[in-house]
Write an enzyme that holds these catalytic residues in place. Structure first.
Site, PDB file in Angstrom:
ATOM      1  N   TYR A 101      -0.497 -14.525  -8.051  1.00 24.05           N
ATOM      2  CA  TYR A 101       0.479 -14.322  -8.647  1.00 24.05           C
ATOM      3  C   TYR A 101       0.996 -15.937  -8.889  1.00 24.05           C
ATOM      4  CZ  TYR A 101       0.788  -9.848  -5.591  1.00 24.05           C
ATOM      5  OH  TYR A 101       0.637  -9.435  -5.188  1.00 24.05           O
ATOM      6  N   HIS A 126      -8.160  -7.955  -3.465  1.00 24.17           N
ATOM      7  CA  HIS A 126      -7.271  -7.043  -4.562  1.00 24.17           C
ATOM      8  C   HIS A 126      -8.146  -6.434  -5.437  1.00 24.17           C
ATOM      9  CE1 HIS A 126      -3.317  -8.737  -6.468  1.00 24.17           C
ATOM     10  NE2 HIS A 126      -2.894  -7.913  -6.281  1.00 24.17           N
ATOM     11  N   PRO A 165       7.539  -0.206  -1.269  1.00 26.29           N
ATOM     12  CA  PRO A 165       8.446   0.859  -0.357  1.00 26.29           C
ATOM     13  C   PRO A 165       9.861   1.456  -0.844  1.00 26.29           C
ATOM     14  CG  PRO A 165       8.277  -1.433   0.572  1.00 26.29           C
ATOM     15  CD  PRO A 165       7.364  -1.168  -0.327  1.00 26.29           C
ATOM     16  N   LEU A 166      10.269   0.047  -1.855  1.00 27.81           N
ATOM     17  CA  LEU A 166      10.735   0.587  -2.060  1.00 27.81           C
ATOM     18  C   LEU A 166      10.915   0.680  -3.937  1.00 27.81           C
ATOM     19  CD1 LEU A 166      13.769  -2.653  -0.632  1.00 27.81           C
ATOM     20  CD2 LEU A 166      13.453   0.256  -0.174  1.00 27.81           C
ATOM     21  N   GLY A 167      10.289   1.737  -3.876  1.00 30.94           N
ATOM     22  CA  GLY A 167       9.860   1.904  -5.571  1.00 30.94           C
ATOM     23  C   GLY A 167      10.497   1.288  -6.538  1.00 30.94           C
ATOM     24  N   GLY A 191      12.575  -1.378  -6.388  1.00 31.93           N
ATOM     25  CA  GLY A 191      13.256  -1.046  -6.995  1.00 31.93           C
ATOM     26  C   GLY A 191      14.569  -0.034  -6.686  1.00 31.93           C
ATOM     27  N   PHE A 192      13.500   0.745  -7.485  1.00 32.74           N
ATOM     28  CA  PHE A 192      14.259   2.668  -7.878  1.00 32.74           C
ATOM     29  C   PHE A 192      15.675   3.062  -6.223  1.00 32.74           C
ATOM     30  CE2 PHE A 192      14.485   6.787  -8.601  1.00 32.74           C
ATOM     31  CZ  PHE A 192      15.117   7.203  -9.653  1.00 32.74           C
TER      32      PHE A 192
END
Length: 332
Positions: free
Chosen positions: A58, A124, A219-221, A223-224
């Protein structure tokens, strides 16, 4: 915050972690601000979040450097997870699982993180040119050397498997069976959310049967599922979502019923409860060994995400969420 114990190494973490990747990689480069990210991580620790998830790729490297600035001050409060196995070039990413490289990469991560031990070291991606047992054996040597406390594996993505007709995580399950013979797997990181629940079919049950923890990525897609993204609004050119099939205007519009369902459940729990918190509570409800690791760059989102650990969904809530239409994707 509620605590969860995961994996053969009895890893003790808060119920919700913090994915640090968006602070320096993959999402909206113009919104990546180092000092704001530092405040966000410190705020997360103040709220009882303990798991910080990063990787050497990252940035590359800058995300570990950022986390290291926090660890220098608050190491005792942090469960730090980082990853090895991917190298970032100008226009490409390649796997490297050679034992010598793994050991050098670990030493470099320790220096950047300003710590003498990594709590969870994750592979990874497996290197197709190196037997995964050799890579895992080198990682196990790091545990025996006291540089790493426990090992984890990141699941292979599901897109190609969907096309081939194989089970979405068949390749990952084969890898897990192989490396488990070398050294115990303490955690598996895989995408898991209300709009991407394939891991529940076989991967999560495999982990549950063996006491292996599940770190739920995205877990929040991406941001979607927060309901804050609007179809057609667009993304910055360096944002991976700008090229992702799930985030075309057409697909985002088609999947709005999922966000609407999250909002309906949220309203039943109070005016201040958000769709994002319901999405995280749904992930937490998938098993006591499951820990969602949402990414965040701002303190307000960390505050909201941490509060989701206290949200208890009812049977009615879970049934309503289960009845929502399956997410559509442009490759379906």
């Amino acid at each position: 915050m509620e605590r969860r114990t995961i994996g053969a190494a009895a890893l003790d973490v808060g119920a919700v972690g913090l994915g640090c990747m968006p602070m320096s990689w993959a999402y909206s480069g113009s919104r990546q601000r180092g000092e704001e990210s530092l405040r966000t991580v410190h705020r997360a620790l103040d709220l009882g979040v303990t798991l910080l998830d990063t990787a050497d790729m990252y940035g590359p490297f800058t995300n570990e450097l950022l986390v290291g600035r926090v660890l220098k001050e608050r190491r005792a409060e942090v469960f730090v997870s980082t990853k090895v196995g991917l190298l970032v070039g100008e226009q490409h990413i390649v796997a490297n699982g050679r034992p010598g490289y793994v050991k050098r990469a670990c030493d470099a991560s320790l220096r950047r993180l300003q710590t003498d031990v990594i709590d969870l070291y994750q592979l990874h991606r497996a290197d197709p040119e190196v037997p995964v047992e050799e890579t895992w054996g080198a990682m196990a040597e790091l545990v025996r050397a006291g540089k790493v406390r426990a090992l984890g594996l990141c699941a292979v993505g599901v897109r190609a498997r969907r096309r081939s007709g194989a089970g979405p995580y068949d390749a990952t399950l084969r890898q897990l069976e192989r490396v488990q013979q070398v050294f115990p797997v303490s955690a598996v990181q895989a995408e898991l959310s209300l709009w991407s629940a394939e891991a529940l079919d076989a991967l999560v049950p495999w982990c549950a049967a063996r006491g292996v923890g599940v770190l739920a990525a995205m877990p929040l897609g991406s941001g979607f599922l927060t309901g804050t993204l609007r179809p057609g609004e667009g993304f910055e050119r360096d944002d991976l979502r700008a090229r992702h099939p799930r985030f075309t205007a057409e697909m985002m519009a088609a999947n709005q019923p999922i966000v609407a369902g999250l909002r309906r459940v949220a309203r039943r729990h109070g005016e201040d409860v958000t769709a994002a918190q319901v999405a995280l509570a749904w992930v937490l409800a998938q098993g006591g060994q499951v820990v969602p690791v949402p990414g965040a760059k701002q303190e307000r989102w960390v505050l909201q995400n941490a509060a989701a650990a206290g949200l208890r969904l009812t049977g009615e809530d879970l049934a309503e969420l289960a009845a929502l239409p399956a997410a559509r994707r442009s490759w379906d």
